[in-house]
Design a protein around this motif. Sequence first.
Motif, PDB file in Angstrom:
ATOM      1  N   LYS A  59       0.844  -1.207   0.000  1.00  0.00           N
ATOM      2  CA  LYS A  59       0.000   0.000   0.000  1.00  0.00           C
ATOM      3  C   LYS A  59       0.875   1.251   0.000  1.00  0.00           C
ATOM      4  O   LYS A  59       0.525   2.279  -0.544  1.00  0.00           O
ATOM      5  CB  LYS A  59      -0.880   0.021   1.258  1.00  0.00           C
ATOM      6  CG  LYS A  59      -2.005  -1.014   1.227  1.00  0.00           C
ATOM      7  CD  LYS A  59      -3.110  -0.624   2.202  1.00  0.00           C
ATOM      8  CE  LYS A  59      -4.177  -1.681   2.280  1.00  0.00           C
ATOM      9  NZ  LYS A  59      -3.829  -2.755   3.242  1.00  0.00           N
ATOM     10  N   GLU A  60       2.040   1.145   0.613  1.00  0.00           N
ATOM     11  CA  GLU A  60       2.860   2.346   0.795  1.00  0.00           C
ATOM     12  C   GLU A  60       3.719   2.656  -0.436  1.00  0.00           C
ATOM     13  O   GLU A  60       4.107   1.759  -1.170  1.00  0.00           O
ATOM     14  CB  GLU A  60       3.737   2.241   2.044  1.00  0.00           C
ATOM     15  CG  GLU A  60       4.785   1.155   2.004  1.00  0.00           C
ATOM     16  CD  GLU A  60       4.301  -0.179   2.565  1.00  0.00           C
ATOM     17  OE1 GLU A  60       3.098  -0.472   2.442  1.00  0.00           O
ATOM     18  OE2 GLU A  60       5.142  -0.929   3.095  1.00  0.00           O
ATOM     19  N   ASP A  61       3.990   3.940  -0.639  1.00  0.00           N
ATOM     20  CA  ASP A  61       4.905   4.391  -1.682  1.00  0.00           C
ATOM     21  C   ASP A  61       6.327   4.198  -1.141  1.00  0.00           C
ATOM     22  O   ASP A  61       6.611   4.576  -0.001  1.00  0.00           O
ATOM     23  CB  ASP A  61       4.628   5.876  -1.963  1.00  0.00           C
ATOM     24  CG  ASP A  61       5.292   6.362  -3.237  1.00  0.00           C
ATOM     25  OD1 ASP A  61       4.650   7.113  -3.971  1.00  0.00           O
ATOM     26  OD2 ASP A  61       6.454   5.998  -3.484  1.00  0.00           O
ATOM     27  N   LEU A  62       7.214   3.625  -1.951  1.00  0.00           N
ATOM     28  CA  LEU A  62       8.596   3.417  -1.492  1.00  0.00           C
ATOM     29  C   LEU A  62       9.562   4.464  -2.038  1.00  0.00           C
ATOM     30  O   LEU A  62      10.772   4.365  -1.836  1.00  0.00           O
ATOM     31  CB  LEU A  62       9.068   2.012  -1.877  1.00  0.00           C
ATOM     32  CG  LEU A  62       8.401   0.848  -1.134  1.00  0.00           C
ATOM     33  CD1 LEU A  62       8.967  -0.490  -1.609  1.00  0.00           C
ATOM     34  CD2 LEU A  62       8.572   0.975   0.380  1.00  0.00           C
ATOM     35  N   GLN A 110      15.349   1.933   1.508  1.00  0.00           N
ATOM     36  CA  GLN A 110      16.453   1.388   2.321  1.00  0.00           C
ATOM     37  C   GLN A 110      15.878   0.533   3.457  1.00  0.00           C
ATOM     38  O   GLN A 110      16.343  -0.575   3.722  1.00  0.00           O
ATOM     39  CB  GLN A 110      17.287   2.525   2.917  1.00  0.00           C
ATOM     40  CG  GLN A 110      18.239   3.140   1.921  1.00  0.00           C
ATOM     41  CD  GLN A 110      18.775   4.502   2.379  1.00  0.00           C
ATOM     42  OE1 GLN A 110      18.222   5.132   3.280  1.00  0.00           O
ATOM     43  NE2 GLN A 110      19.840   4.953   1.753  1.00  0.00           N
ATOM     44  N   THR A 111      14.843   1.045   4.122  1.00  0.00           N
ATOM     45  CA  THR A 111      14.250   0.309   5.247  1.00  0.00           C
ATOM     46  C   THR A 111      13.620  -0.991   4.749  1.00  0.00           C
ATOM     47  O   THR A 111      13.812  -2.062   5.330  1.00  0.00           O
ATOM     48  CB  THR A 111      13.179   1.185   5.956  1.00  0.00           C
ATOM     49  OG1 THR A 111      13.800   2.403   6.326  1.00  0.00           O
ATOM     50  CG2 THR A 111      12.584   0.501   7.168  1.00  0.00           C
ATOM     51  N   TYR A 112      12.870  -0.895   3.630  1.00  0.00           N
ATOM     52  CA  TYR A 112      12.239  -2.110   3.078  1.00  0.00           C
ATOM     53  C   TYR A 112      13.308  -3.167   2.771  1.00  0.00           C
ATOM     54  O   TYR A 112      13.166  -4.339   3.112  1.00  0.00           O
ATOM     55  CB  TYR A 112      11.445  -1.771   1.806  1.00  0.00           C
ATOM     56  CG  TYR A 112      10.790  -2.991   1.216  1.00  0.00           C
ATOM     57  CD1 TYR A 112       9.500  -3.365   1.584  1.00  0.00           C
ATOM     58  CD2 TYR A 112      11.479  -3.817   0.330  1.00  0.00           C
ATOM     59  CE1 TYR A 112       8.912  -4.520   1.071  1.00  0.00           C
ATOM     60  CE2 TYR A 112      10.909  -4.971  -0.188  1.00  0.00           C
ATOM     61  CZ  TYR A 112       9.624  -5.313   0.195  1.00  0.00           C
ATOM     62  OH  TYR A 112       9.062  -6.472  -0.297  1.00  0.00           O
ATOM     63  N   LEU A 113      14.398  -2.737   2.151  1.00  0.00           N
ATOM     64  CA  LEU A 113      15.427  -3.707   1.734  1.00  0.00           C
ATOM     65  C   LEU A 113      16.178  -4.281   2.933  1.00  0.00           C
ATOM     66  O   LEU A 113      16.580  -5.446   2.921  1.00  0.00           O
ATOM     67  CB  LEU A 113      16.389  -3.057   0.732  1.00  0.00           C
ATOM     68  CG  LEU A 113      15.741  -2.698  -0.614  1.00  0.00           C
ATOM     69  CD1 LEU A 113      16.742  -2.024  -1.543  1.00  0.00           C
ATOM     70  CD2 LEU A 113      15.163  -3.937  -1.280  1.00  0.00           C
ATOM     71  N   THR A 114      16.343  -3.481   3.966  1.00  0.00           N
ATOM     72  CA  THR A 114      16.992  -3.998   5.177  1.00  0.00           C
ATOM     73  C   THR A 114      16.092  -5.059   5.824  1.00  0.00           C
ATOM     74  O   THR A 114      16.582  -6.075   6.327  1.00  0.00           O
ATOM     75  CB  THR A 114      17.245  -2.828   6.167  1.00  0.00           C
ATOM     76  OG1 THR A 114      17.930  -1.803   5.459  1.00  0.00           O
ATOM     77  CG2 THR A 114      18.065  -3.261   7.356  1.00  0.00           C
ATOM     78  N   GLN A 115      14.774  -4.837   5.738  1.00  0.00           N
ATOM     79  CA  GLN A 115      13.841  -5.815   6.319  1.00  0.00           C
ATOM     80  C   GLN A 115      13.661  -7.044   5.424  1.00  0.00           C
ATOM     81  O   GLN A 115      13.147  -8.066   5.864  1.00  0.00           O
ATOM     82  CB  GLN A 115      12.466  -5.152   6.544  1.00  0.00           C
ATOM     83  CG  GLN A 115      12.481  -4.148   7.692  1.00  0.00           C
ATOM     84  CD  GLN A 115      11.255  -3.238   7.684  1.00  0.00           C
ATOM     85  OE1 GLN A 115      10.456  -3.248   6.753  1.00  0.00           O
ATOM     86  NE2 GLN A 115      11.121  -2.432   8.724  1.00  0.00           N
TER      87      GLN A 115
END
Length: 238
Positions: free
Chosen positions: A93-96, A109-114
Amino acid sequence: MGFFSTTGGLVYHWRALRFRKNEWAPFRQKVSTFLDAWNPPEKELLILGPSGGHTLPSDFLERFDQVTLSDPDPLARIVFRRNHFDVKTKWLKEDLIFKDGIYAPTLLQTYLTQHPKTAVLFSNMLGQLGLVHSDLEALKNWFEALKPTLDQHSWASYHDLFSLDAGSNFPREIKGDVTKSLWDWASKRGLPVEIVDHGTSELFSNPPAPEAFVWHLSRRRVHIVGTFSHRRDFASPV
Ligand SMILES: C[S@@+](CC[C@H](N)C(=O)[O-])C[C@H]1O[C@@H](n2cnc3c(N)ncnc32)[C@H](O)[C@@H]1O
Protein backbone atom coordinates in the motif's frame (compact mmCIF):
# COMPACT_ATOMS: atom_id res chain seq x y z
CA MET A 1 -2.71 9.18 -7.99
CA GLY A 2 -5.99 8.78 -9.90
CA PHE A 3 -6.96 6.81 -12.97
CA PHE A 4 -5.20 9.30 -15.25
CA SER A 5 -1.56 10.20 -14.74
CA THR A 6 1.49 11.36 -16.66
CA THR A 7 3.31 8.12 -15.87
CA GLY A 8 0.73 5.37 -16.30
CA GLY A 9 -2.97 4.90 -15.59
CA LEU A 10 -5.89 4.42 -17.94
CA VAL A 11 -4.26 5.85 -21.07
CA TYR A 12 -1.25 3.57 -20.61
CA HIS A 13 -3.46 0.47 -20.14
CA TRP A 14 -5.47 1.41 -23.21
CA ARG A 15 -2.29 1.78 -25.27
CA ALA A 16 -1.07 -1.58 -23.98
CA LEU A 17 -4.34 -3.22 -25.00
CA ARG A 18 -4.01 -1.75 -28.46
CA PHE A 19 -0.28 -2.15 -29.15
CA ARG A 20 1.08 -4.83 -26.82
CA LYS A 21 0.86 -7.72 -29.25
CA ASN A 22 2.08 -5.88 -32.35
CA GLU A 23 4.02 -2.58 -32.08
CA TRP A 24 5.33 -3.46 -28.60
CA ALA A 25 6.36 -7.04 -29.43
CA PRO A 26 10.04 -6.36 -30.35
CA PHE A 27 10.50 -4.24 -27.20
CA ARG A 28 8.85 -6.85 -24.98
CA GLN A 29 11.15 -9.49 -26.47
CA LYS A 30 14.20 -7.33 -25.63
CA VAL A 31 13.00 -6.85 -22.06
CA SER A 32 12.50 -10.61 -21.76
CA THR A 33 16.04 -11.34 -23.02
CA PHE A 34 17.44 -8.68 -20.68
CA LEU A 35 15.67 -10.18 -17.63
CA ASP A 36 16.74 -13.72 -18.57
CA ALA A 37 20.36 -12.55 -18.75
CA TRP A 38 20.04 -10.82 -15.36
CA ASN A 39 18.68 -14.04 -13.80
CA PRO A 40 18.90 -13.02 -10.11
CA PRO A 41 19.48 -15.89 -7.65
CA GLU A 42 16.95 -14.55 -5.09
CA LYS A 43 13.54 -16.24 -4.75
CA GLU A 44 11.73 -12.99 -3.93
CA LEU A 45 11.35 -10.02 -6.23
CA LEU A 46 10.25 -6.45 -5.52
CA ILE A 47 8.94 -4.62 -8.60
CA LEU A 48 8.62 -0.84 -8.57
CA GLY A 49 6.28 0.54 -11.24
CA PRO A 50 4.86 -2.76 -12.53
CA SER A 51 1.62 -1.18 -13.82
CA GLY A 52 -0.30 -4.06 -15.42
CA GLY A 53 2.97 -5.85 -16.20
CA HIS A 54 2.37 -5.22 -19.90
CA THR A 55 6.07 -5.41 -20.77
CA LEU A 56 6.99 -8.14 -18.27
CA PRO A 57 7.21 -11.82 -19.26
CA SER A 58 5.13 -14.20 -17.09
CA ASP A 59 7.71 -16.99 -17.30
CA PHE A 60 10.34 -14.73 -15.72
CA LEU A 61 7.97 -13.69 -12.88
CA GLU A 62 6.85 -17.27 -12.22
CA ARG A 63 10.42 -18.20 -11.20
CA PHE A 64 9.95 -16.34 -7.91
CA ASP A 65 8.26 -17.71 -4.78
CA GLN A 66 6.86 -14.24 -4.21
CA VAL A 67 6.63 -11.06 -6.25
CA THR A 68 5.96 -7.89 -4.23
CA LEU A 69 4.65 -4.90 -6.17
CA SER A 70 4.43 -1.17 -5.58
CA ASP A 71 2.52 1.13 -7.93
CA PRO A 72 0.16 4.00 -7.09
CA ASP A 73 -2.01 3.27 -10.16
CA PRO A 74 -5.34 1.97 -8.76
CA LEU A 75 -5.89 -0.19 -11.87
CA ALA A 76 -2.48 -1.83 -11.80
CA ARG A 77 -3.31 -4.82 -9.61
CA ILE A 78 -6.46 -5.82 -11.56
CA VAL A 79 -4.71 -5.59 -14.91
CA PHE A 80 -1.53 -7.27 -13.61
CA ARG A 81 -3.57 -10.23 -12.34
CA ARG A 82 -5.24 -10.55 -15.71
CA ASN A 83 -1.85 -10.54 -17.49
CA HIS A 84 0.02 -12.78 -15.01
CA PHE A 85 -2.55 -15.01 -13.40
CA ASP A 86 -0.09 -17.61 -12.02
CA VAL A 87 2.34 -15.18 -10.40
CA LYS A 88 2.29 -15.16 -6.58
CA THR A 89 1.81 -11.47 -5.85
CA LYS A 90 1.70 -9.21 -2.84
CA TRP A 91 0.81 -5.52 -3.35
CA LEU A 92 2.24 -2.86 -1.07
CA LYS A 93 0.00 0.00 0.00
CA GLU A 94 2.86 2.35 0.80
CA ASP A 95 4.91 4.39 -1.68
CA LEU A 96 8.60 3.42 -1.49
CA ILE A 97 9.88 6.48 -3.35
CA PHE A 98 8.20 9.63 -2.04
CA LYS A 99 7.23 10.80 1.44
CA ASP A 100 5.05 13.94 1.48
CA GLY A 101 5.99 14.53 -2.17
CA ILE A 102 9.76 14.47 -1.47
CA TYR A 103 12.25 11.78 -2.59
CA ALA A 104 12.91 9.71 0.54
CA PRO A 105 15.69 7.09 0.15
CA THR A 106 15.05 5.77 3.68
CA LEU A 107 11.73 4.21 2.51
CA LEU A 108 13.35 1.75 0.13
CA GLN A 109 16.45 1.39 2.32
CA THR A 110 14.25 0.31 5.25
CA TYR A 111 12.24 -2.11 3.08
CA LEU A 112 15.43 -3.71 1.73
CA THR A 113 16.99 -4.00 5.18
CA GLN A 114 13.84 -5.82 6.32
CA HIS A 115 13.88 -8.05 3.19
CA PRO A 116 17.56 -8.93 2.71
CA LYS A 117 16.80 -11.76 0.29
CA THR A 118 14.79 -9.88 -2.30
CA ALA A 119 15.88 -8.83 -5.77
CA VAL A 120 14.66 -5.45 -7.02
CA LEU A 121 13.39 -4.46 -10.45
CA PHE A 122 12.68 -0.85 -11.47
CA SER A 123 10.25 -1.68 -14.25
CA ASN A 124 10.38 1.28 -16.57
CA MET A 125 9.63 3.68 -13.75
CA LEU A 126 12.84 5.63 -13.01
CA GLY A 127 12.31 7.65 -16.19
CA GLN A 128 8.77 8.52 -15.04
CA LEU A 129 9.85 10.05 -11.75
CA GLY A 130 11.05 13.27 -13.39
CA LEU A 131 7.51 13.70 -14.79
CA VAL A 132 6.04 13.47 -11.28
CA HIS A 133 8.71 15.51 -9.55
CA SER A 134 10.68 17.73 -11.95
CA ASP A 135 13.73 18.26 -9.70
CA LEU A 136 16.26 16.04 -11.53
CA GLU A 137 19.02 16.92 -9.05
CA ALA A 138 16.82 15.53 -6.25
CA LEU A 139 16.25 12.36 -8.34
CA LYS A 140 20.01 11.93 -8.74
CA ASN A 141 20.69 12.50 -5.03
CA TRP A 142 17.94 10.03 -4.05
CA PHE A 143 19.41 7.39 -6.35
CA GLU A 144 23.00 7.96 -5.19
CA ALA A 145 21.86 7.56 -1.57
CA LEU A 146 20.13 4.27 -2.45
CA LYS A 147 22.92 2.62 -4.43
CA PRO A 148 24.97 1.18 -1.54
CA THR A 149 21.85 -0.58 -0.16
CA LEU A 150 20.71 -1.70 -3.62
CA ASP A 151 24.14 -3.17 -4.35
CA GLN A 152 23.67 -5.67 -1.51
CA HIS A 153 20.83 -7.15 -3.62
CA SER A 154 20.45 -8.21 -7.21
CA TRP A 155 18.79 -5.30 -8.92
CA ALA A 156 17.96 -4.19 -12.40
CA SER A 157 16.29 -1.37 -14.22
CA TYR A 158 14.98 -0.61 -17.65
CA HIS A 159 14.08 3.04 -17.91
CA ASP A 160 13.18 5.77 -20.38
CA LEU A 161 16.20 7.79 -21.46
CA PHE A 162 14.51 9.93 -24.12
CA SER A 163 11.17 10.08 -25.89
CA LEU A 164 10.03 11.83 -29.04
CA ASP A 165 7.35 11.94 -31.72
CA ALA A 166 9.38 10.11 -34.34
CA GLY A 167 6.74 8.04 -36.15
CA SER A 168 6.82 4.42 -37.22
CA ASN A 169 9.79 4.90 -39.61
CA PHE A 170 12.18 5.45 -36.69
CA PRO A 171 14.88 2.70 -36.64
CA ARG A 172 14.04 -0.44 -34.62
CA GLU A 173 17.52 -0.51 -33.04
CA ILE A 174 20.09 1.93 -31.72
CA LYS A 175 23.69 0.83 -31.41
CA GLY A 176 26.38 2.83 -29.62
CA ASP A 177 26.00 6.39 -28.39
CA VAL A 178 22.29 7.17 -27.96
CA THR A 179 22.60 10.98 -27.97
CA LYS A 180 24.70 10.92 -31.14
CA SER A 181 22.29 8.50 -32.86
CA LEU A 182 19.33 10.77 -32.00
CA TRP A 183 21.22 13.83 -33.18
CA ASP A 184 22.17 12.13 -36.49
CA TRP A 185 18.57 10.99 -37.02
CA ALA A 186 17.15 14.46 -36.27
CA SER A 187 19.69 16.17 -38.57
CA LYS A 188 18.87 13.85 -41.50
CA ARG A 189 15.14 14.32 -40.94
CA GLY A 190 15.48 18.06 -41.44
CA LEU A 191 12.37 18.96 -39.39
CA PRO A 192 12.43 20.24 -35.80
CA VAL A 193 11.65 17.60 -33.20
CA GLU A 194 11.16 17.94 -29.44
CA ILE A 195 13.12 15.33 -27.50
CA VAL A 196 12.12 14.73 -23.88
CA ASP A 197 15.07 13.91 -21.62
CA HIS A 198 13.77 11.63 -18.85
CA GLY A 199 16.71 12.47 -16.59
CA THR A 200 18.04 8.92 -16.23
CA SER A 201 21.19 9.11 -18.40
CA GLU A 202 23.20 10.51 -15.53
CA LEU A 203 21.95 7.94 -13.03
CA PHE A 204 23.76 5.22 -14.96
CA SER A 205 26.64 7.16 -16.45
CA ASN A 206 29.20 4.92 -14.80
CA PRO A 207 29.30 2.36 -16.43
CA PRO A 208 27.32 3.37 -19.53
CA ALA A 209 24.27 1.27 -20.46
CA PRO A 210 25.31 -1.59 -22.77
CA GLU A 211 22.42 -1.26 -25.20
CA ALA A 212 19.41 1.01 -25.57
CA PHE A 213 16.09 -0.48 -26.68
CA VAL A 214 13.74 1.29 -29.04
CA TRP A 215 10.11 1.12 -27.90
CA HIS A 216 7.45 2.17 -30.38
CA LEU A 217 4.89 3.12 -27.73
CA SER A 218 2.37 4.15 -30.37
CA ARG A 219 2.48 4.80 -34.11
CA ARG A 220 3.85 8.26 -33.35
CA ARG A 221 5.62 8.11 -29.99
CA VAL A 222 9.02 6.45 -29.58
CA HIS A 223 10.86 5.84 -26.29
CA ILE A 224 14.56 5.08 -26.05
CA VAL A 225 15.03 2.78 -23.06
CA GLY A 226 18.28 2.15 -21.19
CA THR A 227 19.09 -0.87 -19.03
CA PHE A 228 21.22 -1.72 -16.04
CA SER A 229 21.59 -4.93 -14.06
CA HIS A 230 23.55 -6.11 -11.04
CA ARG A 231 23.62 -9.69 -9.79
CA ARG A 232 24.29 -10.27 -6.15
CA ASP A 233 27.19 -12.52 -5.29
CA PHE A 234 25.72 -15.00 -2.82
CA ALA A 235 29.19 -15.97 -1.63
CA SER A 236 29.28 -12.62 0.19
CA PRO A 237 27.50 -12.34 3.56
CA VAL A 238 23.93 -10.93 3.67
C1 LIG B 1 5.68 3.24 -17.90
S1 LIG B 1 4.77 2.65 -16.57
C2 LIG B 1 5.51 1.07 -16.22
C3 LIG B 1 5.22 0.02 -17.22
C4 LIG B 1 5.19 -1.36 -16.65
N1 LIG B 1 6.43 -1.73 -16.00
C5 LIG B 1 4.79 -2.39 -17.68
O1 LIG B 1 5.43 -3.44 -17.78
O2 LIG B 1 3.78 -2.18 -18.35
C6 LIG B 1 5.39 3.54 -15.16
C7 LIG B 1 4.71 3.13 -13.89
O3 LIG B 1 5.39 3.74 -12.78
C8 LIG B 1 4.41 3.94 -11.81
N2 LIG B 1 4.86 4.84 -10.75
C9 LIG B 1 4.86 6.19 -10.71
N3 LIG B 1 5.28 6.64 -9.52
C10 LIG B 1 5.56 5.54 -8.77
C11 LIG B 1 6.01 5.33 -7.43
N4 LIG B 1 6.25 6.36 -6.63
N5 LIG B 1 6.19 4.06 -6.98
C12 LIG B 1 5.93 3.01 -7.80
N6 LIG B 1 5.48 3.14 -9.08
C13 LIG B 1 5.30 4.40 -9.56
C14 LIG B 1 3.21 4.47 -12.60
O4 LIG B 1 2.01 4.38 -11.88
C15 LIG B 1 3.25 3.55 -13.82
O5 LIG B 1 2.43 2.44 -13.65
